[in-house]
Design a protein around this motif. Sequence first.
Motif, mmCIF file in Angstrom:
data_model
loop_
_atom_site.group_PDB
_atom_site.id
_atom_site.type_symbol
_atom_site.label_atom_id
_atom_site.label_comp_id
_atom_site.label_asym_id
_atom_site.label_seq_id
_atom_site.Cartn_x
_atom_site.Cartn_y
_atom_site.Cartn_z
ATOM 1 N N CYS A 293 41.218 30.596 35.769
ATOM 2 C CA CYS A 293 40.284 30.314 36.853
ATOM 3 C C CYS A 293 40.285 31.444 37.885
ATOM 4 C CB CYS A 293 40.623 28.987 37.532
ATOM 5 S SG CYS A 293 42.316 28.886 38.142
ATOM 6 N N ASP A 294 39.248 31.455 38.698
ATOM 7 C CA ASP A 294 39.178 32.447 39.765
ATOM 8 C C ASP A 294 40.002 31.969 40.953
ATOM 9 O OD1 ASP A 294 37.653 30.503 41.020
ATOM 10 O OD2 ASP A 294 35.740 31.485 40.628
ATOM 11 N N ASP A 307 38.844 41.802 39.996
ATOM 12 C CA ASP A 307 39.084 40.467 40.552
ATOM 13 C C ASP A 307 40.514 39.981 40.294
ATOM 14 O OD1 ASP A 307 36.462 40.380 41.368
ATOM 15 O OD2 ASP A 307 35.774 39.314 39.575
ATOM 16 N N GLU A 308 40.990 39.149 41.199
ATOM 17 C CA GLU A 308 42.259 38.452 40.997
ATOM 18 C C GLU A 308 41.968 37.105 40.333
ATOM 19 O OE1 GLU A 308 45.548 38.234 44.093
ATOM 20 O OE2 GLU A 308 44.817 36.144 44.129
ATOM 21 N N VAL A 309 42.667 36.799 39.255
ATOM 22 C CA VAL A 309 42.464 35.530 38.558
ATOM 23 C C VAL A 309 43.814 34.840 38.353
ATOM 24 C CG1 VAL A 309 40.377 36.319 37.386
ATOM 25 C CG2 VAL A 309 42.590 36.609 36.270
ATOM 26 N N ASN A 310 43.741 33.526 38.060
ATOM 27 C CA ASN A 310 44.947 32.725 37.899
ATOM 28 C C ASN A 310 44.974 32.038 36.538
ATOM 29 O OD1 ASN A 310 45.551 33.305 40.630
ATOM 30 N ND2 ASN A 310 44.332 31.535 41.290
ATOM 31 N N VAL A 360 49.522 34.524 38.729
ATOM 32 C CA VAL A 360 48.464 35.293 39.389
ATOM 33 C C VAL A 360 48.356 36.669 38.732
ATOM 34 C CG1 VAL A 360 47.651 36.254 41.565
ATOM 35 C CG2 VAL A 360 48.916 34.079 41.547
ATOM 36 N N LEU A 361 47.167 36.969 38.208
ATOM 37 C CA LEU A 361 46.905 38.283 37.613
ATOM 38 C C LEU A 361 46.175 39.121 38.663
ATOM 39 C CD1 LEU A 361 47.378 36.458 35.097
ATOM 40 C CD2 LEU A 361 45.756 37.902 33.881
#
Length: 430
Positions: A293-294, A307-310, A360-361
Amino acid sequence: MPLAIKVENLSKQYRLGQIGTGTLSHDLNRFWASIRGKEDPYAQVGSANDRTQKADSDYVWALKDINFEIEQGDAVGIIGRNGAGKSTLLKILSRTTLPTTGSVKMKGRIASLLEVGTGFHPEMTGRENIYQNGAILGMTRHEITRKFDEIVDFSGCEAYIDTPVKRYSSGMYVRLAFAVAAHLESEILIVDEVLAVGDAEFQKKCLGKMNDVAKGEGRTVLFVSHNIAAVKSLCNKGIVMFNGSSVFYGEIIKSIDYYSGLKTEFLTSRDFEKEETLKYSTDFVDFLAYKLCDSAGKIIDTFCIYDEVNVDISYRIKDNKFGVYPNLHFFDRDDNYLFVACAADQIVKKKSGLYSAQFVLPPYMLNVGLVKIGIAFTIYPGTDVQIFINPAIITEVYENDLSYRSYPYTGTIPGYTRINLSCNIKEIVE
């Protein structure tokens, strides 16, 4: 080489919803057709096996018009996305279910490992189940005894061999079941994705044994796996399944290339609690759900490199004696290992209960391209992998605006990651 398996016009149809035809009139029509030697009147219509589309009929073709021939000694990898019909095909070949139409001709005894506990009686001990499985394959007691020590040694379950298998963990079940299937003298070995329950070390051991069976002993092997690298190393031929049909059969390299050319189906979330059973459950942990997810918590199929994604994971710890922690395994399109991500000690919990973990990526963690993520649960202390789903997530990283780059180069940047390292450049005064 003589043929080991010949499949002609094989199809399997299921009714959606409740079991049976649903009405007395349908049952009578089906019975009347069968006693007259006619085709099932309800097998003539049905939707294709596309789980992404709503069916337009009460019937669905899990398999439709499958045809292939496998020579003795071939190692055949069956590949395709989830729901393509791979497991249904193996169940028919293993004779645990019957086809709706078509025929299967097989030469030799069959040993199959389709799911945890296949062919095992829970009230019988490991020793008794080994002899029972051998007897089912037509082996004499003397032949089984000759193989017994080798089977127990391979499984690593010697301490529990005289214990009823209902007390085995899922990992022990798989260890013993695979050892039995691989070592008893069958001409055809059929293995589904069940090895995902075992730990990484045992998976490697199993692949090595299957390689010996196929190339050293000349037995026929059918292997279903989403691990393309394992399929490529083990098999010499491949069958590509798509929506219940066999769309390609040939050399394994060509099969993998064909499969890679199919439209990518992104897989980024799953909720096991909403399904009929918890498919991934052991004595220590239940895997409940996961999603990519974002930052706002919205499920996404793909994401931009900036973007940071989870990756959010929900699970339940069932035993207070050991800690359980989730970890992520990253792979490229060709199933080459990129890296493993394991969180800090904060997620190694020993108290039973419901937990969530969020990985967290950060931006630039992954380079542009297709990425596969496996999710595993490991016992702490130790390295015993309880559950390993690979791939659990299939996603793609893209780059839509080159102006974000801090350098003028606009071409393709090689590599698996594109981490921005801090760099301080100073002029040296001579």
